[in-house]
Enzyme design. Structure first.
Site, PDB file in Angstrom:
ATOM      1  N   CYS A  95       0.806  -1.226   0.000  1.00  0.00           N
ATOM      2  CA  CYS A  95       0.000   0.000   0.000  1.00  0.00           C
ATOM      3  C   CYS A  95       0.837   1.272   0.000  1.00  0.00           C
ATOM      4  CB  CYS A  95      -0.943  -0.001   1.205  1.00  0.00           C
ATOM      5  SG  CYS A  95      -1.987  -1.473   1.284  1.00  0.00           S
ATOM      6  N   HIS A 110      -2.868   6.825   2.268  1.00  0.00           N
ATOM      7  CA  HIS A 110      -3.383   5.543   1.798  1.00  0.00           C
ATOM      8  C   HIS A 110      -4.810   5.393   2.307  1.00  0.00           C
ATOM      9  CE1 HIS A 110      -4.167   1.413   1.152  1.00  0.00           C
ATOM     10  NE2 HIS A 110      -3.932   1.041   2.406  1.00  0.00           N
ATOM     11  N   ASN A 156     -10.275   0.104  -0.305  1.00  0.00           N
ATOM     12  CA  ASN A 156      -8.817   0.044  -0.167  1.00  0.00           C
ATOM     13  C   ASN A 156      -8.246  -0.645  -1.406  1.00  0.00           C
ATOM     14  OD1 ASN A 156      -6.167  -0.708   0.424  1.00  0.00           O
ATOM     15  ND2 ASN A 156      -6.589  -1.214   2.554  1.00  0.00           N
TER      16      ASN A 156
END
Length: 320
Positions: free
Chosen positions: A121, A246, A276
């Site tokens: 990520c 993120h 996500n």
């Protein structure tokens, strides 16, 4: 080839940013019943209302190429103008061949330098830092930096901790030479002692995540990283116009923003509509803020990526 000879640059800048979200939208109600929870419970827990899933035959390379074509058009460039392609991803179906070379070929310029970065990520921020360094050094003149993920290939649909969170998409940026530094020095690192908090244990496994432990790590360890990135840029947090982290969890994002102390900054909350998307989340969130006009060209923006590894990276950039 139209790429001019490279010389050492004073700095680099992001010329354009663009995103691609697959057409299939999956809301909380579709996920909730098989998992034994409710749609409102999912939203309260992670802040996500809906997310985008790639089609079965749509790959990481497909999404990366689509986002790349969009960003090249926005920058007024073609693939022939690019001499470096860096793809941040952790969700390819196999480790070889790399995805970047396939994206370059898909764009019609298979001769460019192309490689992958896997920092999960944090991947896009890592890739952006690498491209910035190579442009400054004169190794590259124009670089294409991509974050692309098909996380649904690696998620167990019966696991409430991951199936409600992860999604698919791609975001891309063009990095070019500049007479001033618009991508400021990166602050990055890792905490490998906790690498098992987010992991794919082996090639036959799905992604596992200890969400509460990750939440504690992020909210207790990363504020100093964000502050250090502002310090390296010579810019106090209260002068930031945007904060793009993120997109892991809405509560996590809002807690980080509160701790940073940037009252004038627009906070990216793309997670609500996109979920996500791992390495794709930072460029997707940034492209949404640019597209809506919530941030403007030249605005100082703090980017903060973090995730499996545990890896993290932060840098202040100027909005394209």
């Amino acid at each position: 080839m139209s790429v001019p000879p490279s010389t050492t640059a004073v700095g680099s800048r992001i010329a354009a940013v663009a995103g691609y979200r697959p057409s299939r939208i999956v809301d909380n109600e579709e996920l909730a019943a098989p998992l034994g929870v409710t749609g409102p419970w999912i939203e309260r827990r992670i802040g996500v209302r809906r997310r985008h899933y790639a089609d079965t035959d749509e790959s990481v390379v497909d999404m990366a190429a689509t986002a790349s074509a969009k960003v090249l058009a926005s920058a007024g460039l073609t693939a022939e103008d690019i001499d470096l392609l860096v793809l941040a991803t952790c969700s390819l179906p196999s480790p070889m061949p790399n995805g970047a070379a396939s994206v370059a070929a898909r764009l019609g310029h298979p001769g460019m330098a192309a490689f992958d970065i896997n920092a999960a990520c944090a991947g896009f921020c890592y890739a952006l830092a690498v491209a910035d360094g190579l442009v400054r050094a004169g190794t590259s003149h124009r670089a294409l930096v991509i974050g692309a993920e098909k996380m649904t290939d690696w998620v167990d649909p019966t696991d409430v901790d991951t199936a409600t969170v992860f999604a698919d998409g791609a975001g891309a940026a063009v990095v070019v030479t500049s007479d001033r530094s618009e991508i400021h020095p990166v602050v990055w690192g890792s905490d490998g002692d906790h690498a098992d908090l987010v992991a794919i244990p082996d090639r036959y496994s799905s992604v596992t995540m200890r969400g509460q432990a990750v939440y504690r790590w992020v909210t207790t360890q990363l504020t100093p990283v964000a502050m250090a990135a502002c310090h390296k840029a010579g810019l106090p947090p209260d002068r930031l116009k945007g904060f793009v982290t993120h997109q892991a969890n809405l509560r996590m994002i809002e807690r980080l923003a509160s701790a940073l102390g940037a009252p004038g900054a627009v906070i990216a909350r793309d997670v609500v509509e996109t979920g996500n998307t791992s390495a794709a989340s930072v460029p997707l969130a940034l492209s949404r803020l640019v597209g809506t006009g919530e941030i403007r060209s030249g605005d100082p923006i703090l980017l903060l990526g973090f995730g499996a590894g545990l890896s993290y990276a932060a840098q202040v950039v100027r909005c394209p």
